[in-house]
Write a protein that holds these residues in place. Structure first.
Motif, PDB file in Angstrom:
ATOM      1  N   THR A   1     101.978  -1.730  10.416  1.00 43.27           N
ATOM      2  CA  THR A   1     101.037  -2.327  11.358  1.00 43.27           C
ATOM      3  C   THR A   1      99.692  -1.614  11.286  1.00 43.27           C
ATOM      4  OG1 THR A   1     101.857  -0.874  13.094  1.00 43.27           O
ATOM      5  CG2 THR A   1     102.844  -3.053  12.952  1.00 43.27           C
ATOM      6  N   PRO A   2      98.605  -2.371  11.371  1.00 42.01           N
ATOM      7  CA  PRO A   2      97.281  -1.756  11.298  1.00 42.01           C
ATOM      8  C   PRO A   2      96.929  -1.044  12.602  1.00 42.01           C
ATOM      9  CG  PRO A   2      97.086  -4.092  11.670  1.00 42.01           C
ATOM     10  CD  PRO A   2      98.546  -3.812  11.461  1.00 42.01           C
ATOM     11  N   ASN A   3      95.957  -0.149  12.528  1.00 48.38           N
ATOM     12  CA  ASN A   3      95.509   0.559  13.728  1.00 48.38           C
ATOM     13  C   ASN A   3      94.791  -0.376  14.695  1.00 48.38           C
ATOM     14  OD1 ASN A   3      96.566   3.019  13.168  1.00 48.38           O
ATOM     15  ND2 ASN A   3      94.727   3.800  12.180  1.00 48.38           N
ATOM     16  N   LEU A   4      93.970  -1.291  14.185  1.00 46.22           N
ATOM     17  CA  LEU A   4      93.294  -2.267  15.035  1.00 46.22           C
ATOM     18  C   LEU A   4      94.274  -3.394  15.317  1.00 46.22           C
ATOM     19  CD1 LEU A   4      90.713  -3.267  16.424  1.00 46.22           C
ATOM     20  CD2 LEU A   4      90.138  -4.425  14.296  1.00 46.22           C
ATOM     21  N   ARG A   5      94.736  -3.480  16.566  1.00 49.31           N
ATOM     22  CA  ARG A   5      95.764  -4.459  16.912  1.00 49.31           C
ATOM     23  C   ARG A   5      95.175  -5.788  17.351  1.00 49.31           C
ATOM     24  NH1 ARG A   5     100.944  -2.320  17.544  1.00 49.31           N
ATOM     25  NH2 ARG A   5     101.018  -0.612  16.091  1.00 49.31           N
ATOM     26  N   ARG A   6      94.151  -5.769  18.198  1.00 52.38           N
ATOM     27  CA  ARG A   6      93.564  -6.998  18.710  1.00 52.38           C
ATOM     28  C   ARG A   6      92.050  -6.850  18.781  1.00 52.38           C
ATOM     29  NH1 ARG A   6      97.633  -8.731  23.648  1.00 52.38           N
ATOM     30  NH2 ARG A   6      99.424  -9.038  22.310  1.00 52.38           N
ATOM     31  N   LEU A   7      91.384  -7.973  18.672  1.00 54.87           N
ATOM     32  CA  LEU A   7      89.930  -8.021  18.774  1.00 54.87           C
ATOM     33  C   LEU A   7      89.585  -9.159  19.719  1.00 54.87           C
ATOM     34  CD1 LEU A   7      87.172  -7.016  17.727  1.00 54.87           C
ATOM     35  CD2 LEU A   7      87.365  -8.719  15.947  1.00 54.87           C
TER      36      LEU A   7
END
Length: 101
Positions: free
Chosen positions: A36-42
């Motif tokens: 999973t990436p560090n940036l989860r939601r934008l």
């Protein structure tokens, strides 16, 4: 129940271990582990209530707790660790309704 001879018991053990290995190989091929990436939601909010549109950008990064995020608003740290429902509550409070004119 019938007794198994020593030779039959070895064959049963071999066939069970072969079946387990085949099942494990199939699971490894069909379900690869995803990182999973560090940036989860934008979340991008564009506010048209004032004379010209104002855009705010919320970046939600991974933390050590499940369903908690490290939140940056317009590239500045807002909260170190906060849950999704509290994020939505903060957005709701920061952008109140305006009277109809």
């Amino acid at each position: 129940m019938y007794r198994h001879t020593n030779r039959v018991s070895k064959n049963i053990y071999k066939s069970n271990s072969n079946q387990k290995q085949q099942a494990q190989q199939e699971n490894d091929e069909t379900n690869p582990v995803q990182k999973t990436p560090n940036l989860r939601r934008l979340v991008i909010i564009t506010d048209y209530n004032s004379g010209e549109p104002v855009t705010h950008k919320l970046e939600l990064f991974k933390t050590d707790h499940i369903d908690c995020y490290k939140v940056f608003v317009d590239w500045r740290l807002w909260k170190e660790r906060i849950g999704w429902s509290n994020i939505l509550k903060g957005i709701r409070k920061a952008l109140p309704r305006l009277l109809r004119v």
